[in-house]
Enzyme design. Sequence first.
Site, PDB file in Angstrom:
ATOM      1  N   GLY A   1       0.810  -1.210   0.000  1.00 58.28           N
ATOM      2  CA  GLY A   1       0.000   0.000   0.000  1.00 58.28           C
ATOM      3  C   GLY A   1       0.845   1.263   0.000  1.00 58.28           C
ATOM      4  O   GLY A   1       0.560   2.215  -0.720  1.00 58.28           O
TER       5      GLY A   1
ATOM      6  N   ARG B   1       7.192   1.864   1.051  1.00 56.57           N
ATOM      7  CA  ARG B   1       7.498   0.425   1.121  1.00 56.57           C
ATOM      8  C   ARG B   1       7.845  -0.099  -0.274  1.00 56.57           C
ATOM      9  O   ARG B   1       8.709  -0.958  -0.421  1.00 56.57           O
ATOM     10  CB  ARG B   1       6.340  -0.358   1.721  1.00 56.57           C
ATOM     11  CG  ARG B   1       6.714  -1.830   2.042  1.00 56.57           C
ATOM     12  CD  ARG B   1       5.524  -2.616   2.563  1.00 56.57           C
ATOM     13  NE  ARG B   1       5.012  -2.025   3.780  1.00 56.57           N
ATOM     14  CZ  ARG B   1       3.746  -2.098   4.161  1.00 56.57           C
ATOM     15  NH1 ARG B   1       2.850  -2.704   3.402  1.00 56.57           N
ATOM     16  NH2 ARG B   1       3.342  -1.543   5.287  1.00 56.57           N
TER      17      ARG B   1
ATOM     18  N   ARG C   1       1.269  11.057  -8.703  1.00 56.32           N
ATOM     19  CA  ARG C   1       0.706  11.209  -7.358  1.00 56.32           C
ATOM     20  C   ARG C   1       1.604  10.595  -6.280  1.00 56.32           C
ATOM     21  O   ARG C   1       1.140  10.208  -5.207  1.00 56.32           O
ATOM     22  CB  ARG C   1      -0.700  10.602  -7.265  1.00 56.32           C
ATOM     23  CG  ARG C   1      -1.716  11.275  -8.179  1.00 56.32           C
ATOM     24  CD  ARG C   1      -3.087  10.627  -8.068  1.00 56.32           C
ATOM     25  NE  ARG C   1      -4.019  11.277  -8.972  1.00 56.32           N
ATOM     26  CZ  ARG C   1      -5.218  11.750  -8.604  1.00 56.32           C
ATOM     27  NH1 ARG C   1      -5.604  11.655  -7.348  1.00 56.32           N
ATOM     28  NH2 ARG C   1      -6.004  12.326  -9.485  1.00 56.32           N
TER      29      ARG C   1
ATOM     30  N   ARG D   1      -0.290  -8.748  -3.395  1.00 57.92           N
ATOM     31  CA  ARG D   1      -0.352  -7.679  -2.405  1.00 57.92           C
ATOM     32  C   ARG D   1       0.558  -8.047  -1.236  1.00 57.92           C
ATOM     33  O   ARG D   1       0.517  -9.184  -0.739  1.00 57.92           O
ATOM     34  CB  ARG D   1      -1.786  -7.476  -1.932  1.00 57.92           C
ATOM     35  CG  ARG D   1      -1.876  -6.594  -0.696  1.00 57.92           C
ATOM     36  CD  ARG D   1      -3.253  -6.013  -0.477  1.00 57.92           C
ATOM     37  NE  ARG D   1      -3.482  -5.695   0.918  1.00 57.92           N
ATOM     38  CZ  ARG D   1      -2.896  -4.708   1.591  1.00 57.92           C
ATOM     39  NH1 ARG D   1      -2.014  -3.930   0.981  1.00 57.92           N
ATOM     40  NH2 ARG D   1      -3.176  -4.492   2.866  1.00 57.92           N
TER      41      ARG D   1
ATOM     42  N   SER E   1       0.036  -4.740   5.345  1.00 55.86           N
ATOM     43  CA  SER E   1      -0.035  -4.883   6.796  1.00 55.86           C
ATOM     44  C   SER E   1      -1.468  -5.207   7.193  1.00 55.86           C
ATOM     45  O   SER E   1      -2.413  -4.939   6.460  1.00 55.86           O
ATOM     46  CB  SER E   1       0.436  -3.606   7.485  1.00 55.86           C
ATOM     47  OG  SER E   1      -0.346  -2.499   7.071  1.00 55.86           O
TER      48      SER E   1
ATOM     49  N   ASP F   1      -0.355  -4.922  13.955  1.00 56.57           N
ATOM     50  CA  ASP F   1      -0.953  -4.599  15.244  1.00 56.57           C
ATOM     51  C   ASP F   1      -1.974  -5.668  15.587  1.00 56.57           C
ATOM     52  O   ASP F   1      -2.366  -6.458  14.720  1.00 56.57           O
ATOM     53  CB  ASP F   1      -1.601  -3.214  15.223  1.00 56.57           C
ATOM     54  CG  ASP F   1      -2.682  -3.095  14.169  1.00 56.57           C
ATOM     55  OD1 ASP F   1      -3.862  -3.125  14.527  1.00 56.57           O
ATOM     56  OD2 ASP F   1      -2.354  -2.990  12.968  1.00 56.57           O
TER      57      ASP F   1
ATOM     58  N   ARG G   1       6.747  -0.695   9.799  1.00 52.89           N
ATOM     59  CA  ARG G   1       5.825  -1.127   8.741  1.00 52.89           C
ATOM     60  C   ARG G   1       6.435  -0.896   7.365  1.00 52.89           C
ATOM     61  O   ARG G   1       6.169  -1.628   6.424  1.00 52.89           O
ATOM     62  CB  ARG G   1       4.496  -0.367   8.871  1.00 52.89           C
ATOM     63  CG  ARG G   1       3.755  -0.684  10.149  1.00 52.89           C
ATOM     64  CD  ARG G   1       2.472   0.119  10.286  1.00 52.89           C
ATOM     65  NE  ARG G   1       1.980   0.032  11.662  1.00 52.89           N
ATOM     66  CZ  ARG G   1       0.703   0.107  11.995  1.00 52.89           C
ATOM     67  NH1 ARG G   1      -0.222   0.259  11.071  1.00 52.89           N
ATOM     68  NH2 ARG G   1       0.337   0.034  13.250  1.00 52.89           N
TER      69      ARG G   1
END
Length: 234
Positions: A21, A25, A44, A88, A91, A205, A218
């Site tokens: 996402g 990363r 973007r 994908r 997290s 989490d 993350r």
Amino acid sequence: MATPHNSAAKGDFARTVLMPGDPLRAQFIAETFLTDAKLVTSVRNIYGYTGIYNGKRVSVMASGMGMGSIGIYSYELFKFYDVDNIIRVGSAGAYVDDLKLFDVVLSTGAYSESTYAKAMDGTEGNIMYPSKELNGRIEEAAKKLGIELHEGNIHSGDVFYHLNDDYMAGVKENHCLAVEMESFALFHNANMLGKHAACLLTISDSLVTHQETTAEERQKSFTNMMKIALEAAE
């Protein structure tokens, strides 16, 4: 062929794309694991890279957060850029106490209360499924690397800040291990277009213990799922 959301040329992406996402990363994966990594799009600030991993051409591109965002990027990769596989690498929050921080989860189904699939092409149903073929390659890669996988349904939520807990009835009914916000749309797009999609998640989490990782962890510490996904790429 550029789109309003992607400035890459046709042929810039490999057949397999890893899709976190977070754009940072994506940058971390490209700079850490790929050789000869080339930035092919940054519209973007959604970064997309293509490079080489163990002799294989592989791409990585961010999806942003939520089904609307991954719905756009994954559809365009599948439809306009000849991408065959999207994994994908995201997290997730744990719903069960036997999932600990940094554990890796492979989704066998994505349950959601979302209307994404129905709104897009009239598809009914509240569970979307990944590619069995791609999941099989991921299982083999994890075994080869000696990394434990937890497998099961996950919850793809449309809402991060819930003001009531009515949604938990479906979560419990479908035995969801963890929650994220993208895979339902990704799986639907892949199934609709005859492509392959999978979802590897790292527990960031816990909704049981309330432990959580930092933003930097993350971004940079979820390397086990990255290694598995890269190993499974073809």
